[in-house]
Design an enzyme around this catalytic site. Structure first.
Site, PDB file in Angstrom:
ATOM      1  N   GLU A 118      14.097  -1.263   0.194  1.00  0.00           N
ATOM      2  CA  GLU A 118      15.331  -1.359   0.662  1.00  0.00           C
ATOM      3  C   GLU A 118      16.236  -2.488  -0.299  1.00  0.00           C
ATOM      4  OE1 GLU A 118      13.398  -0.005   4.513  1.00  0.00           O
ATOM      5  OE2 GLU A 118      12.815  -1.002   2.570  1.00  0.00           O
ATOM      6  N   CYS A 160      12.156  -2.261   8.450  1.00  0.00           N
ATOM      7  CA  CYS A 160      11.268  -3.340   9.302  1.00  0.00           C
ATOM      8  C   CYS A 160      12.352  -4.224   9.661  1.00  0.00           C
ATOM      9  CB  CYS A 160      10.410  -4.162   8.531  1.00  0.00           C
ATOM     10  SG  CYS A 160      10.887  -5.065   7.127  1.00  0.00           S
ATOM     11  N   ASP A 199     -25.957  12.469  -9.703  1.00  0.00           N
ATOM     12  CA  ASP A 199     -24.713  12.566 -10.764  1.00  0.00           C
ATOM     13  C   ASP A 199     -24.573  11.503 -11.626  1.00  0.00           C
ATOM     14  OD1 ASP A 199     -24.685  15.099  -9.441  1.00  0.00           O
ATOM     15  OD2 ASP A 199     -22.847  14.703  -8.650  1.00  0.00           O
TER      16      ASP A 199
END
Length: 433
Positions: free
Chosen positions: A56, A79, A204
């Site tokens: 914001e 907030c 792997d």
């Protein structure tokens, strides 16, 4: 709420902005915000890498004086509390915006409804719930950690046409094509951490990093479930541990029950008593997180006072036990000397491990293998999203069967859709956030 086409268009832009920094904002959500004046976007903001500044104030700074009388569209309720930055609700009030449109209200108890109340008390028109479904999806990781005290868990599997995810004894084999593999690289870049079992790590020898040029710095924290610390010092994971964090999760028990296969969980998991290695939910919710400057969550530190390789309160009495403990401690020291972090926590209790990861700021976790590790999380009911890639080729004899097929996906999951990715197909399933 009843939204106009313009409202939906601007909120869609805010959601797009919020997705830009997924996996890079630490414990803060990646929020998007746009400021609109007379039908034109005059300010845009995304939560910055590292989590600050918030979206914001960035959008308002870009808008400047044009914010006065404008509408702000934000993906998450602004907030209302003082943290390391002032409340975003105050910034919106000071800017002079006349209307704020919110997609999702914040479940954080410090905010929940308070941000909206502050705005309304200041005479600002507030509307909520615009494109809420899309907003919830974009904030799924943050919302899961806030409401369930654990990361949002994504299970990714590549499955052959005959239902296999690999071939025994052959390490990594290509099941999907370049387009699907590129998508997975992007997914890694948007995720806080990636997890495999020790069987996959040995067979792997994966690196589990992001290999997209320019995005290598967005590689997730790499986690290996490794009860007796078998991860080879020569593995790619260990050799790159000083570049990208690696956490090895060893067992708290100094002696383990016999396993079905080396490095894989037994068919019946033993009950264990809580120890200092099992971080309870109260501790998880209150522990401070050091995020550094990268925006990545920091790896778990070994619990204070925990002896490597020993069960809580246990003492070895036989020579065999002493030798096993000594070997385990030696492996622990060697891994740490190479830059690997070793933490002791039951590797077969994701309900214990996940809150511990959340307490360190990890909001999203990608589970990539192998079959039994995938099954472990599925059986625990702790998978939130399933990405099932299917390649056109078959593996045949010696294949490792997939732990899950499209036909046996739990009814708890919603089938999001099927799409073509190069020569492969992707089926995506999600639980409700």
């Amino acid at each position: 709420m009843s939204a106009s086409p313009d409202d939906a268009q601007f909120m869609q832009e805010a959601i797009r902005l919020g997705l830009l920094h997924l996996g890079q904002t630490s414990t803060n959500p990646s929020v998007g915000c746009v400021v609109v004046r007379d039908g034109t976007i005059v300010g845009r903001g995304t939560t910055a890498v590292g989590g600050r500044p918030h979206a914001e104030p960035q959008a308002l700074a870009e808008a400047g004086e044009l914010a006065r009388g404008a509408t702000a569209y934000v993906t998450l309720e602004p907030c209302s509390h003082h943290g390391k930055t002032p409340p975003c609700a105050d910034a919106l009030i000071s800017s002079g915006v006349s209307r704020v449109v919110i997609s999702v209200t914040d479940p954080d108890e410090r905010v929940s409804g308070r941000g909206i109340a502050m705005l309304r008390d200041a005479g600002i028109t507030v509307e909520t719930g615009l494109m809420e479904k899309e907003g919830l999806h974009s904030l799924a990781a943050y919302l899961t950690r806030q409401t369930k005290n654990r990361p949002y868990v994504i299970l990714k599997l590549a499955v052959s046409a005959d239902g296999m995810i690999g071939r025994k004894g052959e390490g990594q084999i290509s099941i999907t094509g370049p387009a699907a593999r590129a998508e997975v690289q992007t997914l890694r870049a948007e995720t806080d951490a990636i997890l495999v079992g020790i069987g996959t790590a040995i067979a792997d020898d994966p690196e589990l990093t992001v290999r997209i040029p320019g995005l290598e710095g967005r590689s997730p924290v790499r986690i290996v479930l490794d009860p007796v610390l078998d991860l080879p010092l020569t593995s790619k994971l260990v050799r790159t541990a000083r570049d990208v964090p690696v956490i090895v999760v060893g067992s708290e028990e100094s002696s383990l029950p016999e396993m079905d296969e080396p490095g894989l969980p037994p068919s019946v998991l033993p009950d264990i008593s809580p120890t200092r290695g099992e971080i309870d939910s109260q501790r998880a919710s209150s522990q401070a997180v050091d995020v550094g400057t990268s925006g990545r969550a920091q790896p778990i530190s070994p619990p204070v006072g925990e002896m490597p390789g020993r069960a809580e309160g246990g003492n070895s009495t036989s020579d065999a036990d002493d030798t096993a403990t000594t070997d385990l401690e030696a492996r622990h020291q060697a891994l740490e000397a190479a830059g690997v972090e070793v933490v002791y926590c039951n590797p077969y209790r994701p309900d214990v491990l996940l809150p511990a990861l959340a307490s360190r700021g990890i909001s999203s976790l990608l589970v990539e293998g192998g079959a039994k590790t995938a099954r472990l999380f599925l059986d625990a009911g702790l998978v939130d999203r399933i990405l099932l890639y299917q390649g056109p080729g078959s593996i045949g004899n010696g294949g490792i069967e997939t732990p899950i097929r499209k036909t046996d996906i739990s009814s708890d999951f919603r089938h999001v859709g099927t799409r073509i990715v190069g020569d492969d197909t992707l089926d995506e399933y999600e639980r409700e956030v």
